[in-house]
Design a protein around this motif. Structure first.
Motif, PDB file in Angstrom:
ATOM      1  N   GLY A   1      48.792  45.455  42.393  1.00  0.00           N
ATOM      2  CA  GLY A   1      48.292  46.595  43.150  1.00  0.00           C
ATOM      3  C   GLY A   1      47.204  46.179  44.127  1.00  0.00           C
ATOM      4  N   PHE A   2      46.324  45.274  43.703  1.00  0.00           N
ATOM      5  CA  PHE A   2      45.290  44.760  44.612  1.00  0.00           C
ATOM      6  C   PHE A   2      45.920  44.021  45.790  1.00  0.00           C
ATOM      7  CE2 PHE A   2      42.409  45.184  40.902  1.00  0.00           C
ATOM      8  CZ  PHE A   2      41.332  45.785  41.525  1.00  0.00           C
TER       9      PHE A   2
ATOM     10  N   SER B   1      48.915  51.752  40.899  1.00  0.00           N
ATOM     11  CA  SER B   1      49.307  50.567  40.127  1.00  0.00           C
ATOM     12  C   SER B   1      48.091  49.878  39.521  1.00  0.00           C
ATOM     13  CB  SER B   1      50.075  49.589  41.025  1.00  0.00           C
ATOM     14  OG  SER B   1      51.285  50.142  41.487  1.00  0.00           O
ATOM     15  N   ILE B   2      47.011  49.785  40.303  1.00  0.00           N
ATOM     16  CA  ILE B   2      45.796  49.134  39.806  1.00  0.00           C
ATOM     17  C   ILE B   2      45.267  49.837  38.558  1.00  0.00           C
ATOM     18  CG2 ILE B   2      43.364  48.679  40.341  1.00  0.00           C
ATOM     19  CD1 ILE B   2      44.263  48.308  43.286  1.00  0.00           C
TER      20      ILE B   2
ATOM     21  N   SER C   1      48.581  45.635  37.505  1.00  0.00           N
ATOM     22  CA  SER C   1      47.308  46.019  38.120  1.00  0.00           C
ATOM     23  C   SER C   1      46.915  45.052  39.236  1.00  0.00           C
ATOM     24  CB  SER C   1      46.218  46.058  37.046  1.00  0.00           C
ATOM     25  OG  SER C   1      44.972  46.451  37.591  1.00  0.00           O
ATOM     26  N   HIS C   2      47.063  43.755  39.003  1.00  0.00           N
ATOM     27  CA  HIS C   2      46.667  42.771  40.006  1.00  0.00           C
ATOM     28  C   HIS C   2      47.564  42.835  41.243  1.00  0.00           C
ATOM     29  CE1 HIS C   2      44.810  40.301  36.494  1.00  0.00           C
ATOM     30  NE2 HIS C   2      43.955  41.171  37.001  1.00  0.00           N
TER      31      HIS C   2
ATOM     32  N   ALA D   1      39.865  51.771  43.585  1.00  0.00           N
ATOM     33  CA  ALA D   1      40.417  50.496  43.128  1.00  0.00           C
ATOM     34  C   ALA D   1      39.391  49.666  42.361  1.00  0.00           C
ATOM     35  CB  ALA D   1      40.941  49.696  44.320  1.00  0.00           C
TER      36      ALA D   1
ATOM     37  N   THR E   1      48.583  43.651  32.964  1.00  0.00           N
ATOM     38  CA  THR E   1      47.479  43.214  33.822  1.00  0.00           C
ATOM     39  C   THR E   1      48.008  42.772  35.190  1.00  0.00           C
ATOM     40  OG1 THR E   1      47.500  40.870  33.143  1.00  0.00           O
ATOM     41  CG2 THR E   1      46.220  42.390  31.785  1.00  0.00           C
TER      42      THR E   1
ATOM     43  N   GLY F   1      39.501  49.283  38.639  1.00  0.00           N
ATOM     44  CA  GLY F   1      40.345  48.273  38.016  1.00  0.00           C
ATOM     45  C   GLY F   1      39.556  47.072  37.545  1.00  0.00           C
TER      46      GLY F   1
ATOM     47  N   GLU G   1      39.886  38.955  45.307  1.00  0.00           N
ATOM     48  CA  GLU G   1      39.727  40.380  44.988  1.00  0.00           C
ATOM     49  C   GLU G   1      38.581  40.988  45.794  1.00  0.00           C
ATOM     50  OE1 GLU G   1      38.729  42.565  40.889  1.00  0.00           O
ATOM     51  OE2 GLU G   1      40.710  41.600  40.924  1.00  0.00           O
TER      52      GLU G   1
ATOM     53  N   VAL H   1      46.909  51.796  44.637  1.00  0.00           N
ATOM     54  CA  VAL H   1      45.762  52.203  43.810  1.00  0.00           C
ATOM     55  C   VAL H   1      46.243  52.714  42.459  1.00  0.00           C
ATOM     56  CG1 VAL H   1      43.846  53.833  43.639  1.00  0.00           C
ATOM     57  CG2 VAL H   1      44.302  52.682  45.806  1.00  0.00           C
TER      58      VAL H   1
END
Length: 525
Positions: A332-333, A305-306, A329-330, A433, A326, A436, A415, A303
């Motif tokens: 992280g998902f 990281s996102i 962040s992705h 999350a 970006t 994001g 996602e 989370v």
């Protein structure tokens, strides 16, 4: 078809092609490009032929090969693919020829397509083919030691691609990438070696027999919980660096800023997936108890990281650094979906690995084309390009909207699955999350507005739109983003059986949905 050595052939062909390209006489740059493209297309055709023969309802690992490599140490040349590995191999072989096309006129030192390839193109394309072989090998390996060999071997072509063909600070970025990766690899090597004596079985004469590194054998072991936690950490840290997760992500923005833009399609779109693939395959299945023990902390960092990656992306003025953040962040998902340990979460994470590869690949290709024209990666140096280069602006918009997971484009499905799968077991992290998604809309739409919208700045006027070659490089990726956005089920059908096996190994079941106070099966909670 199952008895044919597909995977060994797919690994050997790019290596032979790389040797052939490297041995071409000096000055035959055009032939080097043509040879590299031809080899990559043959590899892609063979891989997709193999994929068409894969049976989702059959054995988990298919197209398997197993030969002794270093018998006294229990090391095999063992390869095979399940649904997740197959999709990653397919992603690799689809992107490589497109990267070669995008690099056709720009394998120069200043960052790939933003400089002409007057020298060194022969070595550059040989490195790309070598990298393709390593990527196929790392996803196909079913011997843990062999996986480690490919995991580390990937560093070599990437180091030279960044260090020789990158931007002004290429040496710094290449060394930083290498040091981070070697540190993680060293920890994993200790854990890999530790597995060997644990796998040795007692023999009739007393003592222990020979150990093994075969994944299928190691996955059956019951390891002492304390030992399993240490082994889990050895693997996980290496994969977290590769992924990359906060706080061990800092090598990626520097590497992205200095790397050739087409090569970033493979570095971020495929290589970094080795980290999340390794978490799903090795961390969860070899150490299921330790994975459940670490899950709350891993989810917290996912989370982080996102949100952190998305916020930093908003503040970037360099296009390649922006796309790199970006991706933090992705990723992280993806990690969130893996450690949510639900069917929807893990299937979504596995699908996200594929979709992110195409979406980010398209974005890096378009960014490379923009840099090649403007001779700058700084966002303030652009403006009004949609009036001058409408096709380029359109591809940038579609790939950007895919990055923010617009419904109808491929990343949305994955996602959504990650968030819904996480919410059933971890509602608070899932809710955080979702921020994001909002932040992604900010950094994508604001970037598009600053680069493509408004009046055309002086140095943008007169720039050429996408050439036929560039359209062939980015067009297939855009098409796949749209197709997978509307029809992800064929890929999910391939992925789901592997996810089911992983969840069974971890001992997790999806939470039962409830209506009011009554569970779905009619029993009171």
């Amino acid at each position: 078809m199952q008895d044919f050595p597909w995977l060994s052939l797919l690994i050997a062909l790019p290596l032979l092609g790389a040797v052939g390209v490297a041995l071409l006489p000096r000055g035959r740059e055009a032939l080097a490009k043509q040879t590299a493209l031809g080899v990559s297309l043959v590899v892609g055709a063979l891989a997709l032929t193999m994929a068409a023969a894969f049976d989702p309802d059959g054995e988990r690992f298919q197209f398997t090969e197993q030969y002794w490599w270093i018998k006294q140490f229990g090391v095999h040349w063992a390869v095979g693919v399940d649904g997740v590995a197959l999709t990653m191999v397919a992603l690799s072989v689809i992107l490589v020829p497109l990267v070669i096309l995008a690099s056709w006129d720009g394998a120069g030192r200043s960052g790939g397509v933003d400089a002409p390839a007057r020298s060194g193109a022969k070595t550059y394309f040989a490195l790309l083919l070598t990298l393709e072989a390593m990527m196929i090998g790392v996803f196909a390996a079913t011997d843990v030691f062999l996986f480690y060999v490919f995991f580390e071997a990937m560093l070599i072509p990437v180091y030279f691609i960044i260090g020789y063909y990158g931007g002004p600070r290429r040496s710094y970025a290449a060394v930083k990438f290498l040091l981070y990766s070697l540190f993680g690899g060293l920890l994993m090597l200790v854990a890999v070696i530790w597995l060997f004596p644990l796998s040795a079985k007692p023999v009739a004469q007393g003592g222990l027999g020979q150990g093994t590194f075969l994944f299928t054998e190691l996955a059956r072991m019951n390891i002492d919980p304390t030992t399993a936690k240490w082994l889990f950490l050895g693997f996980f840290v290496a994969f977290a660096i590769k992924a990359p997760m906060v706080p061990v992500h800092t090598w990626l923005p520097d590497a992205a800023q200095q790397s050739p833009a087409p090569a970033l399609v493979l570095i971020v779109g495929v290589l970094d997936k080795v980290g999340t693939y390794g978490m799903l395959r090795f961390c969860l299945e070899l150490f299921p108890g330790a994975a459940k023990w670490a899950a709350p902390v891993v989810i917290a960092f996912a989370v982080l990281s996102i949100v952190y990656g998305a916020i930093l992306a908003i503040g970037q003025v360099d296009l390649k650094r922006l796309v790199a953040y970006t991706s933090v962040s992705h990723f992280g998902f993806i990690v969130l979906g893996i450690f949510a340990m639900t069917t929807a979460g893990q299937s979504g994470a596995a699908l996200y690995m594929v979709n992110h590869g195409f979406a980010t690949g398209a974005l890096f290709l378009v960014v490379g084309f923009m840099i090649a024209r403007r001779r700058s990666a700084r966002i303030p140096d652009f403006g009004g390009m949609q009036k001058v280069t409408p096709v380029l602006a359109g591809t940038f918009l579609v790939s950007g909207l895919a990055g923010l997971s617009l419904p109808g484009l491929a990343p949305f499905v994955s996602e959504f699955m990650v968030l819904t799968g996480t919410f059933t077991r971890h509602p608070v992290p899932a809710l955080i999350a979702t921020s994001g998604v909002v932040l992604a809309a900010i950094y994508i739409l604001w970037t598009y507005q600053r680069t493509m919208g408004g009046p055309a700045v002086e140095k943008v006027q007169g720039l050429p739109d996408l050439s036929a070659r560039e359209k062939w490089a980015v067009g297939p990726v855009i098409a796949l983003i749209v197709v997978l956005g509307f029809a992800p089920q064929p890929v999910l059908n391939v992925i789901n059986p592997s996810v089911k096996v992983t969840l069974e190994r971890v001992g997790q079941r999806d939470p039962q949905p409830k209506i009011g106070n009554v569970a779905e099966n009619g029993a009171r909670p």
